[in-house]
Motif scaffolding. Structure first.
Motif, PDB file in Angstrom:
ATOM      1  N   HIS A 190       0.824  -1.215   0.000  1.00 58.93           N
ATOM      2  CA  HIS A 190       0.000   0.000   0.000  1.00 58.93           C
ATOM      3  C   HIS A 190       0.857   1.264   0.000  1.00 58.93           C
ATOM      4  O   HIS A 190       0.475   2.277  -0.596  1.00 58.93           O
ATOM      5  CB  HIS A 190      -0.982   0.007   1.177  1.00 58.93           C
ATOM      6  CG  HIS A 190      -0.349   0.143   2.525  1.00 58.93           C
ATOM      7  ND1 HIS A 190      -0.135   1.357   3.111  1.00 58.93           N
ATOM      8  CD2 HIS A 190       0.139  -0.778   3.386  1.00 58.93           C
ATOM      9  CE1 HIS A 190       0.450   1.181   4.291  1.00 58.93           C
ATOM     10  NE2 HIS A 190       0.627  -0.120   4.476  1.00 58.93           N
ATOM     11  N   ILE A 191       2.039   1.204   0.602  1.00 59.85           N
ATOM     12  CA  ILE A 191       2.936   2.361   0.588  1.00 59.85           C
ATOM     13  C   ILE A 191       3.499   2.570  -0.816  1.00 59.85           C
ATOM     14  O   ILE A 191       3.540   3.693  -1.318  1.00 59.85           O
ATOM     15  CB  ILE A 191       4.082   2.159   1.605  1.00 59.85           C
ATOM     16  CG1 ILE A 191       3.521   2.118   3.020  1.00 59.85           C
ATOM     17  CG2 ILE A 191       5.136   3.252   1.475  1.00 59.85           C
ATOM     18  CD1 ILE A 191       4.532   1.686   4.064  1.00 59.85           C
ATOM     19  N   VAL A 192       3.912   1.490  -1.452  1.00 56.49           N
ATOM     20  CA  VAL A 192       4.482   1.585  -2.803  1.00 56.49           C
ATOM     21  C   VAL A 192       3.415   2.052  -3.795  1.00 56.49           C
ATOM     22  O   VAL A 192       3.682   2.922  -4.629  1.00 56.49           O
ATOM     23  CB  VAL A 192       5.104   0.242  -3.236  1.00 56.49           C
ATOM     24  CG1 VAL A 192       5.630   0.323  -4.660  1.00 56.49           C
ATOM     25  CG2 VAL A 192       6.218  -0.163  -2.280  1.00 56.49           C
ATOM     26  N   VAL A 193       2.208   1.523  -3.684  1.00 59.08           N
ATOM     27  CA  VAL A 193       1.129   1.924  -4.596  1.00 59.08           C
ATOM     28  C   VAL A 193       0.822   3.410  -4.432  1.00 59.08           C
ATOM     29  O   VAL A 193       0.655   4.134  -5.423  1.00 59.08           O
ATOM     30  CB  VAL A 193      -0.135   1.064  -4.365  1.00 59.08           C
ATOM     31  CG1 VAL A 193      -1.326   1.635  -5.096  1.00 59.08           C
ATOM     32  CG2 VAL A 193       0.121  -0.372  -4.797  1.00 59.08           C
ATOM     33  N   GLU A 194       0.765   3.876  -3.189  1.00 59.26           N
ATOM     34  CA  GLU A 194       0.502   5.298  -2.952  1.00 59.26           C
ATOM     35  C   GLU A 194       1.602   6.156  -3.562  1.00 59.26           C
ATOM     36  O   GLU A 194       1.342   7.184  -4.180  1.00 59.26           O
ATOM     37  CB  GLU A 194       0.398   5.551  -1.447  1.00 59.26           C
ATOM     38  CG  GLU A 194       0.007   6.960  -1.087  1.00 59.26           C
ATOM     39  CD  GLU A 194      -0.155   7.165   0.401  1.00 59.26           C
ATOM     40  OE1 GLU A 194      -0.164   8.341   0.827  1.00 59.26           O
ATOM     41  OE2 GLU A 194      -0.279   6.168   1.146  1.00 59.26           O
ATOM     42  N   TRP A 195       2.841   5.731  -3.416  1.00 57.89           N
ATOM     43  CA  TRP A 195       3.971   6.463  -3.987  1.00 57.89           C
ATOM     44  C   TRP A 195       3.924   6.442  -5.513  1.00 57.89           C
ATOM     45  O   TRP A 195       4.190   7.453  -6.166  1.00 57.89           O
ATOM     46  CB  TRP A 195       5.267   5.854  -3.468  1.00 57.89           C
ATOM     47  CG  TRP A 195       6.504   6.426  -4.073  1.00 57.89           C
ATOM     48  CD1 TRP A 195       7.056   7.652  -3.822  1.00 57.89           C
ATOM     49  CD2 TRP A 195       7.345   5.801  -5.046  1.00 57.89           C
ATOM     50  NE1 TRP A 195       8.192   7.814  -4.573  1.00 57.89           N
ATOM     51  CE2 TRP A 195       8.388   6.688  -5.328  1.00 57.89           C
ATOM     52  CE3 TRP A 195       7.309   4.572  -5.687  1.00 57.89           C
ATOM     53  CZ2 TRP A 195       9.401   6.390  -6.237  1.00 57.89           C
ATOM     54  CZ3 TRP A 195       8.319   4.273  -6.584  1.00 57.89           C
ATOM     55  CH2 TRP A 195       9.344   5.182  -6.859  1.00 57.89           C
ATOM     56  N   LEU A 196       3.566   5.285  -6.091  1.00 59.12           N
ATOM     57  CA  LEU A 196       3.531   5.147  -7.547  1.00 59.12           C
ATOM     58  C   LEU A 196       2.491   6.048  -8.199  1.00 59.12           C
ATOM     59  O   LEU A 196       2.626   6.399  -9.371  1.00 59.12           O
ATOM     60  CB  LEU A 196       3.266   3.694  -7.943  1.00 59.12           C
ATOM     61  CG  LEU A 196       4.443   2.743  -7.811  1.00 59.12           C
ATOM     62  CD1 LEU A 196       3.986   1.312  -8.047  1.00 59.12           C
ATOM     63  CD2 LEU A 196       5.560   3.120  -8.770  1.00 59.12           C
ATOM     64  N   GLN A 197       1.468   6.429  -7.467  1.00 66.90           N
ATOM     65  CA  GLN A 197       0.425   7.289  -8.036  1.00 66.90           C
ATOM     66  C   GLN A 197       0.989   8.626  -8.521  1.00 66.90           C
ATOM     67  O   GLN A 197       0.415   9.238  -9.416  1.00 66.90           O
ATOM     68  CB  GLN A 197      -0.677   7.536  -7.015  1.00 66.90           C
ATOM     69  CG  GLN A 197      -1.498   6.310  -6.734  1.00 66.90           C
ATOM     70  CD  GLN A 197      -2.508   6.518  -5.620  1.00 66.90           C
ATOM     71  OE1 GLN A 197      -2.460   7.493  -4.886  1.00 66.90           O
ATOM     72  NE2 GLN A 197      -3.425   5.572  -5.496  1.00 66.90           N
ATOM     73  N   ASN A 198       2.114   9.047  -7.950  1.00 68.61           N
ATOM     74  CA  ASN A 198       2.713  10.329  -8.322  1.00 68.61           C
ATOM     75  C   ASN A 198       3.979  10.172  -9.154  1.00 68.61           C
ATOM     76  O   ASN A 198       4.726  11.125  -9.328  1.00 68.61           O
ATOM     77  CB  ASN A 198       3.034  11.141  -7.056  1.00 68.61           C
ATOM     78  CG  ASN A 198       1.791  11.477  -6.282  1.00 68.61           C
ATOM     79  OD1 ASN A 198       0.783  11.849  -6.857  1.00 68.61           O
ATOM     80  ND2 ASN A 198       1.853  11.310  -4.977  1.00 68.61           N
TER      81      ASN A 198
END
Length: 53
Positions: A23-31
């Motif tokens: 979930h941390i990586v996915v949130e970061w990947l959004q940007n």
């Protein structure tokens, strides 16, 4: 995303990203640029394939 999480990702290598909470990586990947997401996805697929052998 917390500052601590951001700092972990900022200094992480591609292989390190595979060890972080998704979930941390996915949130970061959004940007991030699409190419970064594709590289992470490819690395995940390769890790899964290697683990299955």
């Amino acid at each position: 995303m917390s500052t601590a999480d951001y700092n972990k990702i900022k200094s992480a290598t591609l292989q390190d990203l595979l060890q972080l909470d998704a979930h941390i990586v996915v949130e970061w990947l959004q940007n991030q640029h699409q190419a970064v997401g594709e590289a992470v996805a490819k690395a995940c697929c390769q890790a899964i394939t290697e683990a299955a052998c």
